[in-house]
Design a protein around this motif. Structure first.
Motif, PDB file in Angstrom:
ATOM      1  N   VAL A  66       0.847  -1.187   0.000  1.00  0.00           N
ATOM      2  CA  VAL A  66       0.000   0.000   0.000  1.00  0.00           C
ATOM      3  C   VAL A  66       0.887   1.243   0.000  1.00  0.00           C
ATOM      4  O   VAL A  66       1.678   1.455   0.925  1.00  0.00           O
ATOM      5  CB  VAL A  66      -0.939   0.022   1.218  1.00  0.00           C
ATOM      6  N   TYR A  67       0.743   2.057  -1.038  1.00  0.00           N
ATOM      7  CA  TYR A  67       1.521   3.294  -1.168  1.00  0.00           C
ATOM      8  C   TYR A  67       0.671   4.479  -0.724  1.00  0.00           C
ATOM      9  O   TYR A  67      -0.321   4.818  -1.362  1.00  0.00           O
ATOM     10  CB  TYR A  67       1.956   3.512  -2.614  1.00  0.00           C
ATOM     11  N   THR A  68       1.055   5.106   0.382  1.00  0.00           N
ATOM     12  CA  THR A  68       0.424   6.356   0.788  1.00  0.00           C
ATOM     13  C   THR A  68       1.298   7.509   0.291  1.00  0.00           C
ATOM     14  O   THR A  68       2.431   7.302  -0.154  1.00  0.00           O
ATOM     15  CB  THR A  68       0.251   6.422   2.302  1.00  0.00           C
ATOM     16  N   SER A  69       0.785   8.726   0.385  1.00  0.00           N
ATOM     17  CA  SER A  69       1.497   9.877  -0.180  1.00  0.00           C
ATOM     18  C   SER A  69       1.675  10.980   0.860  1.00  0.00           C
ATOM     19  O   SER A  69       1.275  10.837   2.025  1.00  0.00           O
ATOM     20  CB  SER A  69       0.739  10.405  -1.403  1.00  0.00           C
ATOM     21  N   CYS A  70       2.246  12.092   0.430  1.00  0.00           N
ATOM     22  CA  CYS A  70       2.554  13.194   1.349  1.00  0.00           C
ATOM     23  C   CYS A  70       1.304  13.737   2.033  1.00  0.00           C
ATOM     24  O   CYS A  70       1.359  14.186   3.184  1.00  0.00           O
ATOM     25  CB  CYS A  70       3.291  14.302   0.616  1.00  0.00           C
ATOM     26  N   VAL A  71       0.163  13.689   1.357  1.00  0.00           N
ATOM     27  CA  VAL A  71      -1.060  14.250   1.921  1.00  0.00           C
ATOM     28  C   VAL A  71      -1.455  13.526   3.211  1.00  0.00           C
ATOM     29  O   VAL A  71      -2.025  14.137   4.125  1.00  0.00           O
ATOM     30  CB  VAL A  71      -2.208  14.206   0.882  1.00  0.00           C
ATOM     31  N   HIS A  72      -1.133  12.261   3.331  1.00  0.00           N
ATOM     32  CA  HIS A  72      -1.446  11.520   4.554  1.00  0.00           C
ATOM     33  C   HIS A  72      -0.616  12.014   5.731  1.00  0.00           C
ATOM     34  O   HIS A  72      -1.090  12.037   6.875  1.00  0.00           O
ATOM     35  CB  HIS A  72      -1.218  10.023   4.334  1.00  0.00           C
ATOM     36  N   HIS A  73       0.616  12.423   5.455  1.00  0.00           N
ATOM     37  CA  HIS A  73       1.464  12.963   6.522  1.00  0.00           C
ATOM     38  C   HIS A  73       1.031  14.377   6.888  1.00  0.00           C
ATOM     39  O   HIS A  73       1.030  14.748   8.068  1.00  0.00           O
ATOM     40  CB  HIS A  73       2.930  12.932   6.088  1.00  0.00           C
ATOM     41  N   PHE A  74       0.676  15.156   5.901  1.00  0.00           N
ATOM     42  CA  PHE A  74       0.177  16.508   6.177  1.00  0.00           C
ATOM     43  C   PHE A  74      -1.082  16.459   7.049  1.00  0.00           C
ATOM     44  O   PHE A  74      -1.293  17.308   7.911  1.00  0.00           O
ATOM     45  CB  PHE A  74      -0.150  17.244   4.870  1.00  0.00           C
ATOM     46  N   ALA A  75      -1.926  15.459   6.818  1.00  0.00           N
ATOM     47  CA  ALA A  75      -3.197  15.351   7.535  1.00  0.00           C
ATOM     48  C   ALA A  75      -3.055  14.612   8.868  1.00  0.00           C
ATOM     49  O   ALA A  75      -4.038  14.478   9.605  1.00  0.00           O
ATOM     50  CB  ALA A  75      -4.222  14.644   6.665  1.00  0.00           C
ATOM     51  N   GLY A  76      -1.850  14.140   9.189  1.00  0.00           N
ATOM     52  CA  GLY A  76      -1.654  13.411  10.435  1.00  0.00           C
ATOM     53  C   GLY A  76      -2.387  12.081  10.456  1.00  0.00           C
ATOM     54  O   GLY A  76      -2.910  11.655  11.494  1.00  0.00           O
ATOM     55  N   PRO A  91      -6.139 -11.634   7.332  1.00  0.00           N
ATOM     56  CA  PRO A  91      -4.971 -12.247   7.986  1.00  0.00           C
ATOM     57  C   PRO A  91      -4.133 -13.116   7.048  1.00  0.00           C
ATOM     58  O   PRO A  91      -2.970 -13.404   7.342  1.00  0.00           O
ATOM     59  CB  PRO A  91      -5.603 -13.084   9.111  1.00  0.00           C
ATOM     60  N   GLU A  92      -4.703 -13.542   5.923  1.00  0.00           N
ATOM     61  CA  GLU A  92      -3.971 -14.396   4.984  1.00  0.00           C
ATOM     62  C   GLU A  92      -3.071 -13.597   4.047  1.00  0.00           C
ATOM     63  O   GLU A  92      -2.293 -14.168   3.278  1.00  0.00           O
ATOM     64  CB  GLU A  92      -4.954 -15.238   4.152  1.00  0.00           C
ATOM     65  N   ILE A  93      -3.163 -12.262   4.124  1.00  0.00           N
ATOM     66  CA  ILE A  93      -2.379 -11.394   3.242  1.00  0.00           C
ATOM     67  C   ILE A  93      -1.303 -10.670   4.044  1.00  0.00           C
ATOM     68  O   ILE A  93      -1.547 -10.187   5.149  1.00  0.00           O
ATOM     69  CB  ILE A  93      -3.287 -10.357   2.544  1.00  0.00           C
ATOM     70  N   ASP A  94      -0.100 -10.596   3.483  1.00  0.00           N
ATOM     71  CA  ASP A  94       0.981  -9.820   4.092  1.00  0.00           C
ATOM     72  C   ASP A  94       0.912  -8.394   3.556  1.00  0.00           C
ATOM     73  O   ASP A  94       1.029  -8.168   2.345  1.00  0.00           O
ATOM     74  CB  ASP A  94       2.347 -10.427   3.749  1.00  0.00           C
ATOM     75  N   PHE A  95       0.737  -7.433   4.454  1.00  0.00           N
ATOM     76  CA  PHE A  95       0.695  -6.030   4.067  1.00  0.00           C
ATOM     77  C   PHE A  95       2.008  -5.348   4.448  1.00  0.00           C
ATOM     78  O   PHE A  95       2.587  -5.652   5.494  1.00  0.00           O
ATOM     79  CB  PHE A  95      -0.445  -5.288   4.785  1.00  0.00           C
ATOM     80  N   THR A  96       2.441  -4.430   3.611  1.00  0.00           N
ATOM     81  CA  THR A  96       3.564  -3.586   4.001  1.00  0.00           C
ATOM     82  C   THR A  96       3.291  -2.158   3.581  1.00  0.00           C
ATOM     83  O   THR A  96       2.550  -1.893   2.630  1.00  0.00           O
ATOM     84  CB  THR A  96       4.894  -4.065   3.391  1.00  0.00           C
ATOM     85  N   ASP A  97       3.879  -1.244   4.340  1.00  0.00           N
ATOM     86  CA  ASP A  97       3.698   0.182   4.076  1.00  0.00           C
ATOM     87  C   ASP A  97       4.767   0.670   3.112  1.00  0.00           C
ATOM     88  O   ASP A  97       5.955   0.464   3.322  1.00  0.00           O
ATOM     89  CB  ASP A  97       3.754   0.985   5.371  1.00  0.00           C
ATOM     90  N   CYS A  98       4.321   1.315   2.045  1.00  0.00           N
ATOM     91  CA  CYS A  98       5.225   1.924   1.073  1.00  0.00           C
ATOM     92  C   CYS A  98       4.830   3.397   0.932  1.00  0.00           C
ATOM     93  O   CYS A  98       3.739   3.789   1.335  1.00  0.00           O
ATOM     94  CB  CYS A  98       5.144   1.210  -0.272  1.00  0.00           C
ATOM     95  N   TYR A  99       5.719   4.178   0.367  1.00  0.00           N
ATOM     96  CA  TYR A  99       5.488   5.624   0.361  1.00  0.00           C
ATOM     97  C   TYR A  99       5.825   6.244  -0.993  1.00  0.00           C
ATOM     98  O   TYR A  99       6.849   5.919  -1.593  1.00  0.00           O
ATOM     99  CB  TYR A  99       6.335   6.305   1.442  1.00  0.00           C
ATOM    100  N   MET A 100       4.949   7.146  -1.451  1.00  0.00           N
ATOM    101  CA  MET A 100       5.243   7.983  -2.608  1.00  0.00           C
ATOM    102  C   MET A 100       5.206   9.414  -2.075  1.00  0.00           C
ATOM    103  O   MET A 100       4.193  10.103  -2.139  1.00  0.00           O
ATOM    104  CB  MET A 100       4.211   7.779  -3.717  1.00  0.00           C
ATOM    105  N   ASN A 101       6.330   9.828  -1.476  1.00  0.00           N
ATOM    106  CA  ASN A 101       6.307  11.004  -0.628  1.00  0.00           C
ATOM    107  C   ASN A 101       7.533  11.897  -0.826  1.00  0.00           C
ATOM    108  O   ASN A 101       8.586  11.649  -0.234  1.00  0.00           O
ATOM    109  CB  ASN A 101       6.227  10.556   0.835  1.00  0.00           C
ATOM    110  N   PRO A 102       7.440  12.952  -1.638  1.00  0.00           N
ATOM    111  CA  PRO A 102       8.589  13.814  -1.890  1.00  0.00           C
ATOM    112  C   PRO A 102       9.015  14.647  -0.698  1.00  0.00           C
ATOM    113  O   PRO A 102      10.130  15.155  -0.666  1.00  0.00           O
ATOM    114  CB  PRO A 102       8.106  14.717  -3.038  1.00  0.00           C
TER     115      PRO A 102
END
Length: 234
Positions: A66-76, A91-102
């Motif tokens: 899952v790629y979140t972006s800069c707007v998620h950090h701005f919004a806290g 639970p059967e899926i492995d999730f990881t946090d990815c970022y598209m954040n300049p």
């Protein structure tokens, strides 16, 4: 499967890149709109958007990035809560946090370093093979005719590389590696992460055109591996 949660202007570049590579089937998108910021439902948007995509996929993937972006950090945005909820739902899926954040460019790790480290975040601890090596942090497979690849083969090492994996299980087999070798400077952070989390040893062999630096790099590699140093007769 990759899911990008971004504003439409950011998603445009992702969509075009996926189309260019013929990989449009490998990713999905969730569009962040102005009202999501105003109404404060960013967490709900990510959770429900990602869940809806997974439910509609023809086949459940073993892992979702899952790629979140800069707007998620701005919004806290509470990203920890988001991933906790997604893992409980699927639970059967492995999730990881990815970022598209300049906005990450000015402090800490660069976006490139983060991307190359997150590639290995889903590896699960398994018994170590002292004769297994993972070459990490590359966009393309290491040439099998290269000096590095040939040296590792000659010393009896099994070589893993993410760019050569064809299945999720092959990817998970990388966790058996006792050594993480990188020659791309941006991959060093990922090697440190693996060293701390899985217990192998990171070895950085700088990519160089200088004969003396190349020689020093291979000697350091051989010492770390406990093997004789190669003689390239420069």
């Amino acid at each position: 499967h990759e899911i990008f949660v971004c504003a439409a202007s950011c998603l445009r570049g992702v969509v075009l890149t996926a189309a260019e590579l013929g990989m449009s089937h490998r990713f999905s998108t969730v569009e962040v709109k102005e009202r999501n910021l105003l109404e404060g439902d960013m967490e709900e948007l990510v959770i429900e958007g990602v869940s809806d995509i997974i439910e509609k996929l023809p086949k459940r993937p073993p892992a979702v990035l899952v790629y979140t972006s800069c707007v998620h950090h701005f919004a806290g945005c509470d990203l920890d809560m988001i991933y906790r909820e997604l893992r409980e739902r699927f639970p059967e899926i492995d999730f990881t946090d990815c970022y598209m954040n300049p906005i990450m460019r000015k402090s800490g790790l660069t976006p490139d370093q983060i991307m190359r480290s997150r590639l290995y975040a889903l590896l699960k601890e398994r018994e170590k093979d002292e004769n297994a090596v993972a070459i990490i942090g590359n966009d393309l497979p290491t040439c099998e005719e290269s000096e590095l690849y040939q040296y590792l083969k000659e010393q009896g090492f099994k070589i893993h590389e993410i760019t050569s994996c064809k299945t999720y299980e092959e990817y998970q087999e990388m966790a058996e590696s006792s050594f993480y070798v990188s020659y791309n400077a941006a991959a060093v952070a990922g090697g440190k992460m693996l060293e701390e989390r899985l217990g192998g040893k990171q070895i950085y062999v700088p990519f160089s055109f200088n004969y003396d630096e190349i020689d020093r790099g291979y000697r350091a590699l051989a010492e770390a591996l406990g093997k004789p140093a190669p003689d390239f007769s420069f």
